[in-house]
Write a protein that holds these residues in place. Structure first.
Motif, PDB file in Angstrom:
ATOM      1  N   THR A 144       0.847  -1.192   0.000  1.00 60.49           N
ATOM      2  CA  THR A 144       0.000   0.000   0.000  1.00 60.49           C
ATOM      3  C   THR A 144       0.884   1.244   0.000  1.00 60.49           C
ATOM      4  OG1 THR A 144      -1.756  -1.179   1.169  1.00 60.49           O
ATOM      5  CG2 THR A 144      -1.827   1.234   1.230  1.00 60.49           C
ATOM      6  N   SER A 145       1.876   1.255   0.870  1.00 65.36           N
ATOM      7  CA  SER A 145       2.888   2.310   0.864  1.00 65.36           C
ATOM      8  C   SER A 145       4.091   1.838   1.664  1.00 65.36           C
ATOM      9  CB  SER A 145       2.344   3.636   1.421  1.00 65.36           C
ATOM     10  OG  SER A 145       2.073   3.531   2.797  1.00 65.36           O
ATOM     11  N   GLY A 146       5.172   2.581   1.549  1.00 65.75           N
ATOM     12  CA  GLY A 146       6.402   2.235   2.239  1.00 65.75           C
ATOM     13  C   GLY A 146       7.452   1.727   1.272  1.00 65.75           C
ATOM     14  N   SER A 147       8.553   1.280   1.822  1.00 66.58           N
ATOM     15  CA  SER A 147       9.694   0.864   1.024  1.00 66.58           C
ATOM     16  C   SER A 147      10.178  -0.505   1.469  1.00 66.58           C
ATOM     17  CB  SER A 147      10.830   1.882   1.190  1.00 66.58           C
ATOM     18  OG  SER A 147      11.998   1.454   0.540  1.00 66.58           O
ATOM     19  N   VAL A 148      10.477  -1.355   0.473  1.00 69.13           N
ATOM     20  CA  VAL A 148      11.102  -2.656   0.713  1.00 69.13           C
ATOM     21  C   VAL A 148      12.319  -2.711  -0.196  1.00 69.13           C
ATOM     22  CG1 VAL A 148      10.859  -5.159   0.609  1.00 69.13           C
ATOM     23  CG2 VAL A 148       8.880  -3.747   1.235  1.00 69.13           C
ATOM     24  N   ARG A 149      13.505  -2.742   0.406  1.00 67.65           N
ATOM     25  CA  ARG A 149      14.743  -2.735  -0.377  1.00 67.65           C
ATOM     26  C   ARG A 149      15.539  -4.010  -0.092  1.00 67.65           C
ATOM     27  NH1 ARG A 149      15.552   2.054  -2.689  1.00 67.65           N
ATOM     28  NH2 ARG A 149      17.788   1.781  -2.965  1.00 67.65           N
ATOM     29  N   TRP A 150      15.930  -4.717  -1.155  1.00 65.94           N
ATOM     30  CA  TRP A 150      16.774  -5.901  -1.064  1.00 65.94           C
ATOM     31  C   TRP A 150      18.125  -5.542  -1.668  1.00 65.94           C
ATOM     32  CZ3 TRP A 150      17.629 -10.242   1.282  1.00 65.94           C
ATOM     33  CH2 TRP A 150      18.491 -11.179   0.725  1.00 65.94           C
ATOM     34  N   LYS A 151      19.164  -5.577  -0.853  1.00 66.86           N
ATOM     35  CA  LYS A 151      20.520  -5.207  -1.273  1.00 66.86           C
ATOM     36  C   LYS A 151      20.511  -3.855  -1.990  1.00 66.86           C
ATOM     37  CE  LYS A 151      22.388  -9.871  -1.612  1.00 66.86           C
ATOM     38  NZ  LYS A 151      23.086 -10.837  -2.473  1.00 66.86           N
ATOM     39  N   GLY A 152      19.728  -2.925  -1.475  1.00 64.00           N
ATOM     40  CA  GLY A 152      19.678  -1.565  -2.003  1.00 64.00           C
ATOM     41  C   GLY A 152      18.721  -1.348  -3.156  1.00 64.00           C
ATOM     42  N   HIS A 153      18.078  -2.402  -3.649  1.00 64.72           N
ATOM     43  CA  HIS A 153      17.160  -2.279  -4.781  1.00 64.72           C
ATOM     44  C   HIS A 153      15.717  -2.269  -4.288  1.00 64.72           C
ATOM     45  CE1 HIS A 153      20.430  -2.959  -7.612  1.00 64.72           C
ATOM     46  NE2 HIS A 153      20.816  -3.960  -6.833  1.00 64.72           N
ATOM     47  N   GLU A 154      14.975  -1.260  -4.688  1.00 63.32           N
ATOM     48  CA  GLU A 154      13.575  -1.127  -4.286  1.00 63.32           C
ATOM     49  C   GLU A 154      12.744  -2.239  -4.924  1.00 63.32           C
ATOM     50  OE1 GLU A 154      10.456  -0.247  -2.345  1.00 63.32           O
ATOM     51  OE2 GLU A 154      12.156   1.119  -2.073  1.00 63.32           O
ATOM     52  N   LEU A 155      11.961  -2.942  -4.101  1.00 58.69           N
ATOM     53  CA  LEU A 155      11.104  -4.017  -4.583  1.00 58.69           C
ATOM     54  C   LEU A 155       9.632  -3.625  -4.633  1.00 58.69           C
ATOM     55  CD1 LEU A 155      12.488  -7.106  -2.612  1.00 58.69           C
ATOM     56  CD2 LEU A 155      13.210  -6.246  -4.843  1.00 58.69           C
ATOM     57  N   ALA A 156       9.245  -2.622  -3.882  1.00 63.56           N
ATOM     58  CA  ALA A 156       7.828  -2.304  -3.701  1.00 63.56           C
ATOM     59  C   ALA A 156       7.103  -1.982  -4.995  1.00 63.56           C
ATOM     60  CB  ALA A 156       7.664  -1.154  -2.701  1.00 63.56           C
ATOM     61  N   ASN A 157       7.787  -1.459  -5.984  1.00 61.85           N
ATOM     62  CA  ASN A 157       7.122  -1.037  -7.213  1.00 61.85           C
ATOM     63  C   ASN A 157       7.398  -1.948  -8.404  1.00 61.85           C
ATOM     64  OD1 ASN A 157       6.082   1.279  -5.903  1.00 61.85           O
ATOM     65  ND2 ASN A 157       8.085   2.235  -6.101  1.00 61.85           N
ATOM     66  N   LEU A 158       8.078  -3.079  -8.176  1.00 60.80           N
ATOM     67  CA  LEU A 158       8.395  -3.966  -9.289  1.00 60.80           C
ATOM     68  C   LEU A 158       7.175  -4.770  -9.724  1.00 60.80           C
ATOM     69  CD1 LEU A 158      11.853  -5.475  -8.259  1.00 60.80           C
ATOM     70  CD2 LEU A 158      11.401  -3.571  -9.797  1.00 60.80           C
ATOM     71  N   SER A 159       7.091  -5.078 -11.007  1.00 61.33           N
ATOM     72  CA  SER A 159       6.033  -5.942 -11.513  1.00 61.33           C
ATOM     73  C   SER A 159       6.357  -7.392 -11.148  1.00 61.33           C
ATOM     74  CB  SER A 159       5.936  -5.813 -13.042  1.00 61.33           C
ATOM     75  OG  SER A 159       7.086  -6.382 -13.647  1.00 61.33           O
ATOM     76  N   GLN A 160       5.390  -8.295 -11.364  1.00 61.69           N
ATOM     77  CA  GLN A 160       5.639  -9.721 -11.099  1.00 61.69           C
ATOM     78  C   GLN A 160       6.797 -10.224 -11.958  1.00 61.69           C
ATOM     79  OE1 GLN A 160       1.931 -11.780 -11.639  1.00 61.69           O
ATOM     80  NE2 GLN A 160       1.161 -11.168  -9.636  1.00 61.69           N
ATOM     81  N   LYS A 161       6.841  -9.823 -13.203  1.00 60.80           N
ATOM     82  CA  LYS A 161       7.912 -10.256 -14.103  1.00 60.80           C
ATOM     83  C   LYS A 161       9.266  -9.758 -13.610  1.00 60.80           C
ATOM     84  CE  LYS A 161       9.239 -10.306 -18.957  1.00 60.80           C
ATOM     85  NZ  LYS A 161       8.884  -9.889 -20.316  1.00 60.80           N
ATOM     86  N   GLU A 162       9.330  -8.524 -13.139  1.00 62.12           N
ATOM     87  CA  GLU A 162      10.594  -7.956 -12.632  1.00 62.12           C
ATOM     88  C   GLU A 162      11.042  -8.638 -11.340  1.00 62.12           C
ATOM     89  OE1 GLU A 162      10.500  -3.336 -14.108  1.00 62.12           O
ATOM     90  OE2 GLU A 162       9.030  -3.950 -12.594  1.00 62.12           O
ATOM     91  N   MET A 163      10.101  -9.232 -10.598  1.00 61.98           N
ATOM     92  CA  MET A 163      10.435  -9.889  -9.336  1.00 61.98           C
ATOM     93  C   MET A 163      11.074 -11.265  -9.533  1.00 61.98           C
ATOM     94  SD  MET A 163       9.848  -8.256  -6.498  1.00 61.98           S
ATOM     95  CE  MET A 163       9.715  -9.577  -5.308  1.00 61.98           C
ATOM     96  N   ILE A 164      10.913 -11.877 -10.690  1.00 60.73           N
ATOM     97  CA  ILE A 164      11.388 -13.243 -10.916  1.00 60.73           C
ATOM     98  C   ILE A 164      12.896 -13.394 -10.638  1.00 60.73           C
ATOM     99  CG2 ILE A 164      11.742 -15.032 -12.675  1.00 60.73           C
ATOM    100  CD1 ILE A 164       8.977 -14.215 -13.798  1.00 60.73           C
ATOM    101  N   PRO A 165      13.753 -12.519 -11.162  1.00 55.86           N
ATOM    102  CA  PRO A 165      15.185 -12.690 -10.873  1.00 55.86           C
ATOM    103  C   PRO A 165      15.488 -12.557  -9.391  1.00 55.86           C
ATOM    104  CG  PRO A 165      14.905 -11.123 -12.666  1.00 55.86           C
ATOM    105  CD  PRO A 165      13.553 -11.434 -12.114  1.00 55.86           C
TER     106      PRO A 165
END
Length: 86
Positions: free
Chosen positions: A65-86
């Motif tokens: 809904t809002s906020g930030s989720v970062r994995w090794k410095g890369h923002e995940l919150a706004n990625l599409s399903q396809k972008e999340m696969i790697p």
């Protein structure tokens, strides 16, 4: 940062609300934490307090809904399903 100082997961002000027929359920509201290499985090709380929803939102089974989720410095919150696969 290197070694044990490297932040792997950083969650900042994570919010997940669900729209339901009678209004909005505020399941997760403002959760923040970080996990560094070599650390372990446990989420503890009463049944229904949002532990599972927090985890599912972090891994994007639920949209943020809002906020930030970062994995090794890369923002995940706004990625599409396809972008999340790697």
């Amino acid at each position: 940062m290197t070694g044990s100082q490297e932040i792997l997961l950083e969650v900042t002000d994570l919010v997940k609300h669900f729209n339901v027929p009678k209004g909005v359920v505020r399941s997760v509201d403002g959760v923040s934490f970080s996990i560094r290499r070599g650390e372990t985090l446990g989420l503890v709380g009463e049944s229904g307090c949002g532990k599972t929803t927090t985890g599912r939102t972090i891994i994007r089974l639920y949209d943020v809904t809002s906020g930030s989720v970062r994995w090794k410095g890369h923002e995940l919150a706004n990625l599409s399903q396809k972008e999340m696969i790697p």
